[in-house]
Each structure stands twice: as C-alpha cells, then as structure tokens.
Scaffold this motif. Structure first.
Motif, PDB file in Angstrom:
ATOM      1  N   ASN A 188      31.292  40.954  51.880  1.00  0.00           N
ATOM      2  CA  ASN A 188      31.642  39.539  51.810  1.00  0.00           C
ATOM      3  C   ASN A 188      32.801  39.234  50.869  1.00  0.00           C
ATOM      4  OD1 ASN A 188      29.474  38.563  53.537  1.00  0.00           O
ATOM      5  ND2 ASN A 188      28.095  39.098  51.854  1.00  0.00           N
ATOM      6  N   ILE A 189      33.297  40.247  50.164  1.00  0.00           N
ATOM      7  CA  ILE A 189      34.272  39.964  49.105  1.00  0.00           C
ATOM      8  C   ILE A 189      35.583  40.705  49.295  1.00  0.00           C
ATOM      9  CG2 ILE A 189      34.711  40.139  46.621  1.00  0.00           C
ATOM     10  CD1 ILE A 189      31.661  39.813  46.264  1.00  0.00           C
ATOM     11  N   LEU A 190      35.520  42.036  49.396  1.00  0.00           N
ATOM     12  CA  LEU A 190      36.738  42.839  49.442  1.00  0.00           C
ATOM     13  C   LEU A 190      37.241  42.994  50.870  1.00  0.00           C
ATOM     14  CD1 LEU A 190      35.659  45.543  46.859  1.00  0.00           C
ATOM     15  CD2 LEU A 190      37.247  43.650  46.501  1.00  0.00           C
ATOM     16  N   PRO A 191      38.540  43.178  51.059  1.00  0.00           N
ATOM     17  CA  PRO A 191      39.563  43.417  50.038  1.00  0.00           C
ATOM     18  C   PRO A 191      40.024  42.188  49.272  1.00  0.00           C
ATOM     19  CG  PRO A 191      40.573  43.408  52.189  1.00  0.00           C
ATOM     20  CD  PRO A 191      39.093  43.328  52.418  1.00  0.00           C
ATOM     21  N   SER A 192      39.829  40.989  49.832  1.00  0.00           N
ATOM     22  CA  SER A 192      40.221  39.770  49.130  1.00  0.00           C
ATOM     23  C   SER A 192      39.291  38.652  49.548  1.00  0.00           C
ATOM     24  CB  SER A 192      41.673  39.390  49.457  1.00  0.00           C
ATOM     25  OG  SER A 192      42.010  38.142  48.872  1.00  0.00           O
ATOM     26  N   GLY A 193      38.662  38.035  48.543  1.00  0.00           N
ATOM     27  CA  GLY A 193      37.704  36.986  48.841  1.00  0.00           C
ATOM     28  C   GLY A 193      38.303  35.830  49.612  1.00  0.00           C
ATOM     29  N   GLY A 194      39.607  35.604  49.454  1.00  0.00           N
ATOM     30  CA  GLY A 194      40.255  34.484  50.107  1.00  0.00           C
ATOM     31  C   GLY A 194      40.835  34.788  51.470  1.00  0.00           C
ATOM     32  N   ASP A 195      40.654  36.021  51.959  1.00  0.00           N
ATOM     33  CA  ASP A 195      41.230  36.365  53.254  1.00  0.00           C
ATOM     34  C   ASP A 195      40.193  36.245  54.373  1.00  0.00           C
ATOM     35  OD1 ASP A 195      43.264  37.037  54.961  1.00  0.00           O
ATOM     36  OD2 ASP A 195      43.892  38.801  53.826  1.00  0.00           O
ATOM     37  N   LYS A 196      40.653  36.431  55.599  1.00  0.00           N
ATOM     38  CA  LYS A 196      39.831  36.157  56.778  1.00  0.00           C
ATOM     39  C   LYS A 196      38.732  37.193  56.991  1.00  0.00           C
ATOM     40  CE  LYS A 196      43.638  36.301  59.141  1.00  0.00           C
ATOM     41  NZ  LYS A 196      44.577  36.312  57.973  1.00  0.00           N
TER      42      LYS A 196
END
Length: 358
Positions: A188-196
C-alpha cells in the motif's frame, strides 16, 4: 545560558533520532519542546530521563524557541516554518520544501558550513542520499576537481518513513511465515505513497523513489542532481542518478562513478577520504573489507570503500558509499547544523522575514 529547542515531528522515525542526537549533542540546551500533529499531541516522551509532553504544532507554538528542527513533511514546513522564523527561531528543515529556495542555504557541515553565515532564518538539510555522497566526494573535489558524477542508489525503506518499515516487515512475514508468493503480498505504500500503483518490496528492488517527473527521472533523482550542484556551488558538474529502493530497513548504499578534472592517484584519493571529517575509509579487498549497511546503522559517519580506477577512463573512479540515512542522512546532519550555527555565532533573530506566512 542555553537554548530552547523545538522538534517538529518528534514522534516520527527521524524525530525520534533527532531526540537521541540532541541528548548526545554539545549544543547548550535549557529546554526541549516536542511538536506534532493532533494524532500524536498529548503523548509523553523522554529527554535525558525527563518527561516531555508532545504539543500540537500551531502558528503560536514557537514563542521563546531559539532553534526549531523540522521533520514532519514538506507541507508542515511550508506552513509553520515561517511562523517559527517570525517568532525569532532559526529553523533547520529536514524536508525538501526549502532546498532550492534562493534565500535558504543547503548545508552539509563538513562540506559547506560557510553557507550558514548568510541564512535568513531557515537552513535546509539535503536529501539523505545527497548528504552521504557529498561527504565522500568533497575531499576529492577539493584536491582534483569534479566534472561528472553518475550514482546508483540502493536505499533503505526507512527513508519512506515508519509506515514503510512496518509494511516491509509485514511482507517479509507473509512470505517467510505464511508461504505467500512475494508477488501477492499486500502493498500500500512503496514505491511512492502518492503514486497510482504500489508494489511489494520484500525480496524485490524497486527502481522508483518518489514520483516521476516529465523527464522520466524521479523527484528523488532530480533532488540529488540539483542539490549536488547547489551544495558544491557548481552548475557545471554533470550529475545523473538512478535511485532504487531495496528491502533493507536502515542505511543507504550507493555506487558512485566520478570523473575528476585532474587525474587522481587512487592511493591519494583514499588518503584524502580517510582524513576528511565524517568519512571513514573501509577499503581492503584482500580482506573483503568494504562498507556494509548493517555495520553503518547507528553511526554518524559515512563509510567509503571499493575505490578503484575505471578500466577505460583515465580520470574515472568508482566507489561504494554507505551511511545511516536516519542519522547522517537526516537527524544527525540537522543537529550538526544546529551545533555549527552555535559554534559560529549564527543563532540569531532574523532582521527581516523573507518567507510568506500562510
């Protein structure tokens, strides 16, 4: 007479290490104040065995504060750092928000402490991967100059925060204890929490840290490029980075290739690194001695090894650089900046506010 020091984001992964570094610091401290979001306000933490209640970060929370260490995310720094400056504090910001601001020095104390002299109330701490690379390369730049840097990073999950650490440990348990295929673990987090999309990090390597920019480099890679040029005060250095997240909990590793302006003898390069403050030479291939992440955890130093000539480029050098990303890469570099401000007499109220109040 000592300082009142505030830590914004005191309950986070970096904030916890900031507390430890302050406890061990030479900085004269009369009082510490811990600030956080409403989620953590009211908790009780320790400072040198004394209980300190975590306060809510507000616009008025910085009255009487001399030094404010920020590590609670860029949006928090953007909102509250100007209020801290207005109240008379010097802010040491560990987020990316102010790093490229023209009025904010970007500082690794071993490399460019002189930049602190003209601060306007805010000093920025570079990206963790940039910091350790600067410590390793500055002694070379001083003696032989640098024309090109190509770096590939192998970054620990703690660089993405405590939630990323927790997710990595959960994924490893799912694979090792429950027999789940690594492709199928919860992510739910990586590689980037803000990505799709989100991908597993357990038994994996993710060639993405932060989101991608328009040029197909990630923001993490562009941070290393821009920050290197600013810290070394040289826009002509060619810098290119590939940043990779690996399932290591703490300590970043980097494979760094450089081209020097003058040909540098390897033995002399090793001597220069060994003599440089904050750098530790670990380089004896005959005994399999080289920097390792597990050995760097808990240390303030940057470890450098595998130093060798490029086989084809006369002025090309390869090396391996490792450091604890939560310490030298964040908490220690921030506290070290505060110590340097004190030692140089630069902890002072600003004469004019150059940062907008939200």
């Amino acid at each position: 007479m000592g300082y009142t020091v505030a830590i914004v984001g005191a309950t986070g992964a970096v904030g916890t290490q900031m507390i430890k570094m302050l406890e061990e610091s030479t900085l004269p401290i009369d009082q510490v104040r811990y600030l956080s979001s409403s989620r953590s306000a009211g908790k009780v933490l320790a400072f040198k065995e004394q209980e300190v209640t975590v306060e809510l970060t507000t616009e008025d929370a910085f009255e009487g504060v001399d030094i404010a260490l920020f590590s609670a995310g860029g949006s928090t720094s953007a909102k509250f750092a100007p209020y801290a400056v207005k109240a008379g504090a010097v802010v040491v910001d560990n987020t990316s928000h102010f790093r490229q601001h023209p009025d904010v020095p970007l500082v690794v104390p071993e490399v460019n402490a002189h930049a602190l002299e003209n601060h306007n109330g805010i000093v920025s701490c570079p990206n963790c991967s940039t910091i350790q690379m600067m410590v390793a390369l500055e002694p070379i730049r001083q003696k032989w100059g640098l024309s090109r840097i190509i770096v590939s990073t192998y970054q620990a999950v703690s660089g993405a925060g405590q939630s990323a650490i927790n997710e990595t440990q959960d994924q490893l348990k799912q694979v090792l204890n429950d027999g789940i295929n690594p492709k199928d673990v919860t992510a739910n987090i990586l590689p980037s929490g803000g990505d799709k999309k989100h991908y597993p990090i357990a038994f994996n390597a993710l060639p993405q840290i932060d989101v991608f920019t328009d040029n197909d480099y990630t923001y993490e890679e562009m941070k290393m490029t821009k920050e290197t040029k600013k810290i070394m005060e040289d826009d002509n250095i060619a810098v290119s980075a590939t940043c990779v997240r690996i399932p290591v909990l703490s300590a970043h590793s980097e494979s760094v290739y450089i081209e020097t302006k003058e040909v540098a003898p390897i033995a002399a390069v090793k001597e220069a690194i060994a003599a440089f403050p904050g750098a530790v030479l670990e380089d004896d291939p005959s005994q399999q001695i080289y920097p390792q992440a597990v050995n760097a955890v808990g240390s303030r130093d940057t470890f450098v090894g595998r130093i060798r000539k490029d086989l084809d480029q006369e002025n090309g050098i390869h090396m391996w650089v490792v450091s604890d990303n939560l310490l030298k890469g964040a908490a220690w570099n921030s506290v070290q900046i505060a110590e340097t401000l004190h030692e140089k007499g630069f902890v002072r109220p600003t004469t004019a506010l150059k940062f907008e109040l939200n």
